[in-house]
Design a protein around this motif. Structure first.
Motif, PDB file in Angstrom:
ATOM      1  N   GLY A  47      -2.923   6.105  12.894  1.00  0.00           N
ATOM      2  CA  GLY A  47      -4.165   5.554  13.410  1.00  0.00           C
ATOM      3  C   GLY A  47      -4.662   4.556  12.039  1.00  0.00           C
ATOM      4  N   ASN A  48      -3.995   4.160  11.452  1.00  0.00           N
ATOM      5  CA  ASN A  48      -4.815   3.655  10.270  1.00  0.00           C
ATOM      6  C   ASN A  48      -3.386   2.537   9.572  1.00  0.00           C
ATOM      7  N   PRO A  49      -2.914   2.068  10.070  1.00  0.00           N
ATOM      8  CA  PRO A  49      -1.142   1.542   9.426  1.00  0.00           C
ATOM      9  C   PRO A  49      -1.660   0.650   8.685  1.00  0.00           C
ATOM     10  N   THR A  50      -2.547   0.073   7.661  1.00  0.00           N
ATOM     11  CA  THR A  50      -2.764  -0.238   6.857  1.00  0.00           C
ATOM     12  C   THR A  50      -4.218  -0.090   6.457  1.00  0.00           C
ATOM     13  N   ALA A  51      -3.948   1.675   6.209  1.00  0.00           N
ATOM     14  CA  ALA A  51      -4.510   1.731   4.745  1.00  0.00           C
ATOM     15  C   ALA A  51      -4.516   2.258   3.163  1.00  0.00           C
ATOM     16  N   PRO A  52      -4.799   2.077   2.634  1.00  0.00           N
ATOM     17  CA  PRO A  52      -4.799   2.091   0.953  1.00  0.00           C
ATOM     18  C   PRO A  52      -4.070   3.049   0.650  1.00  0.00           C
ATOM     19  N   VAL A  53      -2.463   2.703   0.785  1.00  0.00           N
ATOM     20  CA  VAL A  53      -2.029   3.394  -0.708  1.00  0.00           C
ATOM     21  C   VAL A  53      -1.708   3.620  -2.020  1.00  0.00           C
ATOM     22  N   PHE A  54      -1.764   4.909  -2.932  1.00  0.00           N
ATOM     23  CA  PHE A  54      -1.159   5.353  -3.789  1.00  0.00           C
ATOM     24  C   PHE A  54       0.061   5.256  -4.137  1.00  0.00           C
ATOM     25  N   LEU A  55       0.831   3.887  -4.946  1.00  0.00           N
ATOM     26  CA  LEU A  55       2.384   4.282  -5.509  1.00  0.00           C
ATOM     27  C   LEU A  55       2.807   4.540  -6.334  1.00  0.00           C
ATOM     28  N   GLY A  56       3.813   5.230  -6.306  1.00  0.00           N
ATOM     29  CA  GLY A  56       4.255   5.944  -8.214  1.00  0.00           C
ATOM     30  C   GLY A  56       6.141   6.200  -7.870  1.00  0.00           C
ATOM     31  N   TYR A  57       6.035   5.944  -8.886  1.00  0.00           N
ATOM     32  CA  TYR A  57       7.030   7.247  -9.317  1.00  0.00           C
ATOM     33  C   TYR A  57       7.664   8.181  -8.868  1.00  0.00           C
ATOM     34  N   ASN A  58       8.645   9.375  -8.488  1.00  0.00           N
ATOM     35  CA  ASN A  58       8.613  10.588  -8.557  1.00  0.00           C
ATOM     36  C   ASN A  58      10.343  10.626  -9.585  1.00  0.00           C
ATOM     37  N   PHE A  59       9.879  11.904  -9.884  1.00  0.00           N
ATOM     38  CA  PHE A  59      11.330  12.218 -11.821  1.00  0.00           C
ATOM     39  C   PHE A  59      12.486  12.924 -10.765  1.00  0.00           C
ATOM     40  N   TYR A  60      12.743  13.880  -9.609  1.00  0.00           N
ATOM     41  CA  TYR A  60      13.869  13.967  -9.318  1.00  0.00           C
ATOM     42  C   TYR A  60      13.628  13.520  -7.817  1.00  0.00           C
ATOM     43  N   GLY A  61      13.263  12.682  -6.843  1.00  0.00           N
ATOM     44  CA  GLY A  61      13.718  12.303  -5.913  1.00  0.00           C
ATOM     45  C   GLY A  61      12.535  12.754  -5.017  1.00  0.00           C
ATOM     46  N   ASN A  62      12.772  11.644  -3.368  1.00  0.00           N
ATOM     47  CA  ASN A  62      11.519  11.661  -3.018  1.00  0.00           C
ATOM     48  C   ASN A  62      11.623  13.384  -2.190  1.00  0.00           C
ATOM     49  N   HIS A  63      12.459  13.649  -2.078  1.00  0.00           N
ATOM     50  CA  HIS A  63      13.258  15.183  -1.929  1.00  0.00           C
ATOM     51  C   HIS A  63      11.595  16.205  -2.325  1.00  0.00           C
ATOM     52  N   THR A  64      11.605  15.997  -3.271  1.00  0.00           N
ATOM     53  CA  THR A  64      10.921  16.989  -4.072  1.00  0.00           C
ATOM     54  C   THR A  64       9.913  16.956  -4.268  1.00  0.00           C
ATOM     55  N   VAL A  65       8.833  15.800  -3.455  1.00  0.00           N
ATOM     56  CA  VAL A  65       7.855  15.909  -3.407  1.00  0.00           C
ATOM     57  C   VAL A  65       7.212  16.554  -2.083  1.00  0.00           C
TER      58      VAL A  65
ATOM     59  N   LYS B  67       8.490  -5.164  -6.820  1.00  0.00           N
ATOM     60  CA  LYS B  67       9.333  -5.468  -5.444  1.00  0.00           C
ATOM     61  C   LYS B  67       9.341  -4.820  -4.652  1.00  0.00           C
ATOM     62  N   ALA B  68       8.457  -3.360  -5.035  1.00  0.00           N
ATOM     63  CA  ALA B  68       8.015  -2.872  -3.665  1.00  0.00           C
ATOM     64  C   ALA B  68       6.848  -2.762  -3.535  1.00  0.00           C
ATOM     65  N   MET B  69       5.411  -3.559  -4.096  1.00  0.00           N
ATOM     66  CA  MET B  69       4.563  -3.959  -3.272  1.00  0.00           C
ATOM     67  C   MET B  69       5.051  -5.099  -2.824  1.00  0.00           C
ATOM     68  N   ASN B  70       6.134  -6.155  -2.771  1.00  0.00           N
ATOM     69  CA  ASN B  70       6.599  -7.247  -2.039  1.00  0.00           C
ATOM     70  C   ASN B  70       6.484  -6.675  -0.579  1.00  0.00           C
ATOM     71  N   TYR B  71       6.615  -5.367  -0.350  1.00  0.00           N
ATOM     72  CA  TYR B  71       7.346  -4.305   1.024  1.00  0.00           C
ATOM     73  C   TYR B  71       5.473  -3.916   1.812  1.00  0.00           C
ATOM     74  N   LEU B  72       5.135  -3.502   1.002  1.00  0.00           N
ATOM     75  CA  LEU B  72       3.881  -3.108   1.172  1.00  0.00           C
ATOM     76  C   LEU B  72       3.261  -4.343   1.632  1.00  0.00           C
ATOM     77  N   GLU B  73       3.084  -5.292   1.167  1.00  0.00           N
ATOM     78  CA  GLU B  73       2.104  -6.182   1.192  1.00  0.00           C
ATOM     79  C   GLU B  73       2.448  -7.052   2.288  1.00  0.00           C
ATOM     80  N   SER B  74       3.622  -6.991   2.525  1.00  0.00           N
ATOM     81  CA  SER B  74       3.779  -8.803   3.536  1.00  0.00           C
ATOM     82  C   SER B  74       4.780  -7.583   4.646  1.00  0.00           C
ATOM     83  N   ASP B  75       5.173  -6.260   4.822  1.00  0.00           N
ATOM     84  CA  ASP B  75       6.072  -5.645   6.111  1.00  0.00           C
ATOM     85  C   ASP B  75       4.734  -4.943   6.427  1.00  0.00           C
ATOM     86  N   VAL B  76       3.813  -3.953   5.657  1.00  0.00           N
ATOM     87  CA  VAL B  76       2.851  -2.591   6.137  1.00  0.00           C
ATOM     88  C   VAL B  76       1.682  -3.748   6.098  1.00  0.00           C
ATOM     89  N   ASN B  77       1.418  -4.955   5.765  1.00  0.00           N
ATOM     90  CA  ASN B  77       0.067  -5.238   5.087  1.00  0.00           C
ATOM     91  C   ASN B  77      -0.780  -4.517   4.513  1.00  0.00           C
TER      92      ASN B  77
END
Length: 418
Positions: free
Chosen positions: A122-140, A238-248
């Motif tokens: 219900g909040n497609p433009t919510a604030p976001v925490f962006l960060g790397y993980n150490f072993y893969g997205n499936h581990t978080v 470059k990930a910020m480019n996506y978050l900014e432009s596509d997800v706004n």
């Protein structure tokens, strides 16, 4: 709980001889004078925002870029994004999940990495925490729909990772580091990327983003070109480019732990689009003052991880006093945006006092903007956060990310998104 104890034991054991030779005695910290963040290299005082932005900030940024982390050698030819999967029913219906492929192109070569996003429903433009993980997205997360990385992964018997390949056995093994439901319940989203998809964390520059930019016959970056930390920071931008432009999404807080805390700080310094920066236990080459030579030193980090920094940084091994900058000036580059530095009481290797003093000495730049930073050189008590525009806490425990950390990051970030 047993697996996390085992992981902690393996981590500290792996530091081995370097840790045993490190200085953990405050009486043995050498006497030093920090370079003044508000005095230019030529000796001119900086008294206002304009002088900071047009003079001092620029020269500090250029020094870190060329002599510490390394300069990105060129621009990409192009980059693109592809939605691979999405669902409106993640986390029991409270979140929207998206999995995005980000492709970078240069010199007819490409590299692709993958971003996992959870947004409050219900909040497609919510604030976001962006960060790397150490072993893969499936581990978080234990979410079975999250793709398992196919990139090179460091072996870890405790996680069931062998032959440098991730598998189903490692799904959800790092959920304790990512308080995803707490984020969602407080109106925040999460965007995360496996850092090894940008540049595998090994001293080999042949199989990451660096190779896209090589000229004929080149096999590694030039002396003042980017090491892995700079490459990881580049991937975050470059990930910020996506978050900014596509997800706004305009409110993105870049976060990182340990070596990835170093990358988050450098990303925040080089890309002003990030709304705020969070460094968790980032230590030497991150938030901690190099001149203190407490815990990990410049020589130790350059020896253990020679690929992290530019080769030009090697001249400061056992020679920190000749550095024209120190890490408080890195933190000052983030001003006037919110900055949170966090330490752990038992994490002496990362020098909690050095991390705290950096926040204190960086705060004078925040004062130019009328923002409140750290006002006293006296460290706060354990588990007693200081939460101004520049925030700091030291908590009980080891080198890790815990619920306590996220509870404080969320509370603090909330004050800047309302």
């Amino acid at each position: 709980m047993r697996i996390y104890i085992l992981i902690a034991i393996l981590f500290f054991t792996s530091l081995g001889l370097a840790q045993s030779q490190a200085n953990y005695d405050e009486s043995k910290v050498p006497k030093f004078t920090l370079p003044d963040v508000l005095t230019s290299f030529s000796g001119n005082p900086i008294t206002n925002q304009t002088e900071w932005e047009e003079n001092r900030r620029r020269e500090i940024l250029q020094f870190f870029e060329k002599q510490v982390y390394g300069k990105v050698p060129d621009r990409l030819d192009e980059y693109g994004f592809k939605l691979l999967e999405e669902s409106n029913d993640a986390y029991g219906g409270k979140a929207r999940r998206k999995q995005i492929a980000i492709t970078l192109k240069k010199n007819k070569k490409t590299i692709t990495y993958y971003m996992l996003i959870y947004l409050p429903k219900g909040n497609p433009t919510a604030p976001v925490f962006l960060g790397y993980n150490f072993y893969g997205n499936h581990t978080v997360t234990a979410d079975p729909n999250v793709a398992i990385t196919k990139a090179w992964v460091k072996n870890n018997e405790a996680f069931g990772i062998t032959d440098n390949k991730a598998s189903e056995s490692s799904r959800g093994i790092r959920t304790h580091r990512w308080a995803i439901e707490k984020m969602l319940d407080n109106g925040f989203g999460l965007a995360t990327i496996y850092y090894g998809e940008i540049d595998p964390d090994k001293n080999d520059f042949s199989d990451g983003v660096h190779s896209l930019f090589y000229r004929d016959g080149q096999t590694k970056p030039k002396t003042n070109e980017w090491g892995s930390i700079s490459a990881w920071a580049f991937g975050l931008s470059k990930a910020m480019n996506y978050l900014e432009s596509d997800v706004n999404i305009s409110k993105v807080f870049v976060f990182g732990h340990s070596r990835l805390g170093k990358a988050a700080l450098w990303a925040g310094a080089t890309d002003k689009r990030f709304a705020g920066v969070i460094s968790n236990n980032s230590g030497c080459g991150g938030a901690a003052l190099s001149r203190r030579q407490f815990g990990e030193t410049v020589a130790q980090i350059n020896t253990s991880f020679p690929h992290w920094f530019a080769d030009s940084f090697l001249k400061y091994d056992n020679n920190e006093r000749t550095l024209p900058v120190d890490q408080h000036q890195l933190l000052a580059l983030i001003a006037p945006r919110p900055l949170y530095i966090a330490s752990a009481e038992e994490d002496k290797w990362a020098d909690p006092k050095g991390e705290f003093l950096s926040t204190y000495y960086a705060s004078s730049v925040y004062g130019l903007y009328g923002r409140k930073g750290i006002t006293s050189k006296e460290m706060p008590k354990t588990n007693a956060p200081i939460q101004n525009t520049v925030a700091y806490h030291i908590r009980t425990g080891i080198h890790d990310v815990m619920d306590y950390d996220w509870e404080n990051y969320i509370k603090w970030a909330n004050t800047f998104v309302k």
